[in-house]
Design a protein around this motif. Structure first.
Motif, PDB file in Angstrom:
ATOM      1  N   THR A 124      -5.473   0.372  -1.355  1.00 55.52           N
ATOM      2  CA  THR A 124      -5.639   1.168  -0.055  1.00 55.52           C
ATOM      3  C   THR A 124      -5.624   0.177   1.092  1.00 55.52           C
ATOM      4  O   THR A 124      -5.401   0.481   2.331  1.00 55.52           O
ATOM      5  CB  THR A 124      -7.304   1.619   0.010  1.00 55.52           C
ATOM      6  N   LYS A 125      -5.631  -1.035   1.170  1.00 55.85           N
ATOM      7  CA  LYS A 125      -5.576  -2.271   1.967  1.00 55.85           C
ATOM      8  C   LYS A 125      -5.476  -3.517   1.337  1.00 55.85           C
ATOM      9  O   LYS A 125      -5.785  -4.017   0.169  1.00 55.85           O
ATOM     10  CB  LYS A 125      -7.037  -2.088   2.660  1.00 55.85           C
ATOM     11  N   VAL A 126      -4.550  -4.372   2.118  1.00 56.28           N
ATOM     12  CA  VAL A 126      -4.319  -5.812   1.846  1.00 56.28           C
ATOM     13  C   VAL A 126      -4.685  -6.677   3.299  1.00 56.28           C
ATOM     14  O   VAL A 126      -4.068  -6.350   4.159  1.00 56.28           O
ATOM     15  CB  VAL A 126      -3.142  -6.192   1.241  1.00 56.28           C
ATOM     16  N   ARG A 127      -5.480  -7.573   3.032  1.00 54.91           N
ATOM     17  CA  ARG A 127      -5.757  -8.469   4.312  1.00 54.91           C
ATOM     18  C   ARG A 127      -5.688  -9.790   3.678  1.00 54.91           C
ATOM     19  O   ARG A 127      -5.960 -10.176   2.693  1.00 54.91           O
ATOM     20  CB  ARG A 127      -7.148  -8.146   4.829  1.00 54.91           C
ATOM     21  N   PHE A 128      -5.095 -10.623   4.737  1.00 58.21           N
ATOM     22  CA  PHE A 128      -4.851 -11.997   4.692  1.00 58.21           C
ATOM     23  C   PHE A 128      -5.702 -13.003   5.308  1.00 58.21           C
ATOM     24  O   PHE A 128      -6.320 -12.680   6.521  1.00 58.21           O
ATOM     25  CB  PHE A 128      -3.498 -12.266   5.410  1.00 58.21           C
ATOM     26  N   GLU A 129      -6.125 -13.912   4.830  1.00 56.55           N
ATOM     27  CA  GLU A 129      -7.035 -15.085   5.348  1.00 56.55           C
ATOM     28  C   GLU A 129      -6.304 -16.484   5.201  1.00 56.55           C
ATOM     29  O   GLU A 129      -5.994 -16.902   3.866  1.00 56.55           O
ATOM     30  CB  GLU A 129      -8.215 -15.313   4.589  1.00 56.55           C
ATOM     31  N   ASN A 130      -5.623 -16.779   6.300  1.00 54.16           N
ATOM     32  CA  ASN A 130      -4.800 -18.039   6.167  1.00 54.16           C
ATOM     33  C   ASN A 130      -5.526 -19.051   5.978  1.00 54.16           C
ATOM     34  O   ASN A 130      -6.271 -19.421   7.002  1.00 54.16           O
ATOM     35  CB  ASN A 130      -3.483 -17.943   7.438  1.00 54.16           C
ATOM     36  N   HIS A 131      -5.382 -19.983   5.495  1.00 57.48           N
ATOM     37  CA  HIS A 131      -6.048 -21.387   5.071  1.00 57.48           C
ATOM     38  C   HIS A 131      -5.294 -22.482   6.202  1.00 57.48           C
ATOM     39  O   HIS A 131      -5.782 -22.761   7.206  1.00 57.48           O
ATOM     40  CB  HIS A 131      -5.993 -22.107   3.929  1.00 57.48           C
ATOM     41  N   ALA A 132      -3.831 -22.155   6.566  1.00 58.58           N
ATOM     42  CA  ALA A 132      -3.093 -22.864   7.357  1.00 58.58           C
ATOM     43  C   ALA A 132      -1.608 -22.157   7.239  1.00 58.58           C
ATOM     44  O   ALA A 132      -1.209 -21.598   6.134  1.00 58.58           O
ATOM     45  CB  ALA A 132      -3.079 -24.182   6.712  1.00 58.58           C
ATOM     46  N   ILE A 133      -1.054 -22.615   8.430  1.00 66.37           N
ATOM     47  CA  ILE A 133       0.343 -22.403   8.498  1.00 66.37           C
ATOM     48  C   ILE A 133       1.246 -23.553   8.995  1.00 66.37           C
ATOM     49  O   ILE A 133       0.772 -24.194   9.718  1.00 66.37           O
ATOM     50  CB  ILE A 133       0.780 -21.095   9.452  1.00 66.37           C
ATOM     51  N   THR A 134       2.275 -23.953   8.171  1.00 63.26           N
ATOM     52  CA  THR A 134       3.122 -25.145   8.651  1.00 63.26           C
ATOM     53  C   THR A 134       4.439 -24.585   9.147  1.00 63.26           C
ATOM     54  O   THR A 134       4.813 -23.539   8.755  1.00 63.26           O
ATOM     55  CB  THR A 134       3.218 -26.199   7.733  1.00 63.26           C
ATOM     56  N   TYR A 135       4.961 -25.174  10.271  1.00 61.10           N
ATOM     57  CA  TYR A 135       6.322 -24.959  10.839  1.00 61.10           C
ATOM     58  C   TYR A 135       7.401 -25.886  10.517  1.00 61.10           C
ATOM     59  O   TYR A 135       6.971 -27.309  10.610  1.00 61.10           O
ATOM     60  CB  TYR A 135       6.240 -24.607  12.228  1.00 61.10           C
ATOM     61  N   ASP A 136       8.562 -25.786  10.523  1.00 58.53           N
ATOM     62  CA  ASP A 136       9.661 -26.644  10.429  1.00 58.53           C
ATOM     63  C   ASP A 136      10.674 -25.958  11.261  1.00 58.53           C
ATOM     64  O   ASP A 136      10.397 -24.922  11.898  1.00 58.53           O
ATOM     65  CB  ASP A 136      10.292 -26.844   8.938  1.00 58.53           C
ATOM     66  N   CYS A 137      11.838 -26.664  11.343  1.00 58.77           N
ATOM     67  CA  CYS A 137      12.637 -26.041  12.265  1.00 58.77           C
ATOM     68  C   CYS A 137      13.159 -24.666  12.024  1.00 58.77           C
ATOM     69  O   CYS A 137      13.082 -23.815  13.097  1.00 58.77           O
ATOM     70  CB  CYS A 137      14.344 -26.766  12.327  1.00 58.77           C
ATOM     71  N   ASN A 138      13.455 -24.316  10.846  1.00 53.75           N
ATOM     72  CA  ASN A 138      13.767 -22.704  10.511  1.00 53.75           C
ATOM     73  C   ASN A 138      13.242 -22.213   9.522  1.00 53.75           C
ATOM     74  O   ASN A 138      13.268 -21.048   9.018  1.00 53.75           O
ATOM     75  CB  ASN A 138      15.141 -22.853   9.938  1.00 53.75           C
ATOM     76  N   THR A 139      11.753 -22.802   9.205  1.00 52.34           N
ATOM     77  CA  THR A 139      10.880 -21.988   8.169  1.00 52.34           C
ATOM     78  C   THR A 139       9.449 -22.031   8.572  1.00 52.34           C
ATOM     79  O   THR A 139       9.356 -23.076   9.506  1.00 52.34           O
ATOM     80  CB  THR A 139      11.150 -22.575   6.979  1.00 52.34           C
ATOM     81  N   VAL A 161       0.933  -1.174   0.095  1.00 47.34           N
ATOM     82  CA  VAL A 161      -0.032  -0.050   0.049  1.00 47.34           C
ATOM     83  C   VAL A 161       0.966   1.303   0.073  1.00 47.34           C
ATOM     84  O   VAL A 161       0.534   2.405  -0.808  1.00 47.34           O
ATOM     85  CB  VAL A 161      -1.024  -0.080   1.320  1.00 47.34           C
ATOM     86  N   GLU A 162       1.931   1.464   0.741  1.00 49.87           N
ATOM     87  CA  GLU A 162       2.969   2.412   1.111  1.00 49.87           C
ATOM     88  C   GLU A 162       3.549   2.891  -0.318  1.00 49.87           C
ATOM     89  O   GLU A 162       3.752   3.759  -0.922  1.00 49.87           O
ATOM     90  CB  GLU A 162       3.882   2.330   2.171  1.00 49.87           C
ATOM     91  N   ILE A 163       3.880   1.681  -1.221  1.00 49.30           N
ATOM     92  CA  ILE A 163       4.536   1.781  -2.588  1.00 49.30           C
ATOM     93  C   ILE A 163       3.735   2.759  -3.491  1.00 49.30           C
ATOM     94  O   ILE A 163       3.816   3.729  -3.920  1.00 49.30           O
ATOM     95  CB  ILE A 163       4.956   0.423  -3.211  1.00 49.30           C
ATOM     96  N   GLY A 164       2.331   2.254  -3.524  1.00 51.14           N
ATOM     97  CA  GLY A 164       1.078   2.830  -4.346  1.00 51.14           C
ATOM     98  C   GLY A 164       1.083   4.399  -3.931  1.00 51.14           C
ATOM     99  O   GLY A 164       0.735   5.075  -4.663  1.00 51.14           O
ATOM    100  N   ALA A 165       1.123   4.396  -2.796  1.00 53.25           N
ATOM    101  CA  ALA A 165       0.649   5.903  -2.069  1.00 53.25           C
ATOM    102  C   ALA A 165       2.065   6.938  -2.150  1.00 53.25           C
ATOM    103  O   ALA A 165       1.899   8.067  -1.928  1.00 53.25           O
ATOM    104  CB  ALA A 165       0.380   5.817  -0.803  1.00 53.25           C
TER     105      ALA A 165
END
Length: 184
Positions: free
Chosen positions: A115-130, A48-52
């Protein structure tokens, strides 16, 4: 030549056959859900800041350096509206996509502006470093209309503790073609 016992061979085969089990048990994820969501939020606000911005190119250069992990190795970036040159392997190619249009098909995605970006995460997975998230994000234009985009993002934690994006794949949702009349 060293001969392995049957027990050693079984342990070795188990470790090779199921590395994810032993890997998962051997580490605690370095990136938290809060860090993923904070990075996503930062990405949306940065776009958003880039566009403004009065100087969108300078803002985009700062954004790319701050949010993407290009300085640590390859970033797997497949932008939403890229079909001919589908991937952006360097910071310069990402800059072309967001603002400069150095590539023929790049029209300055961040210059819409949103003017806005919103996220709706379906899922988040985790590993040791990622961590990897998948879901939809919604881009709100100046007219108030939202555009839904499907995404996958990968995150890495740098030695200084900053979480950055090292994978981003975006695409417009699939729309099935209407069945064609086969009678005529």
């Amino acid at each position: 030549m060293k001969i392995l016992s049957v027990k050693s061979v079984i342990v070795l085969l188990a470790a090779v056959a199921v590395p994810s089990i032993s890997m998962a048990a051997a580490c605690k994820p370095a990136i938290s859900e809060a860090e993923v969501k904070t990075t996503q939020d930062k990405w949306g606000k940065g776009l958003v800041e880039i566009g403004a911005a009065k100087n969108p190119k300078a803002e985009a250069e700062k954004f790319i350096a701050d949010i993407y992990a290009y300085q640590n190795g390859p970033v797997l970036f497949k932008p939403t509206v890229a079909s001919t040159d589908e991937f952006r392997q360097t910071p310069e190619e990402a800059l072309s996509y967001f603002v400069t249009g150095q590539d023929k098909e790049d029209k300055g995605f961040a210059l819409a502006p949103y003017t806005k970006v919103r996220f709706e995460n379906h899922a988040i997975t985790y590993d040791c470093n990622t961590a990897v998230s998948m879901g939809n994000y919604y881009f709100t234009g100046k007219d108030g209309k939202e555009t839904k985009v499907t995404y996958t993002m990968g995150f890495v934690k740098e030695p200084d503790g900053k979480v950055k994006i090292n994978i981003q794949h975006s695409s417009l949702p699939y729309v099935a073609e209407k069945a064609k009349d086969k009678k005529g």
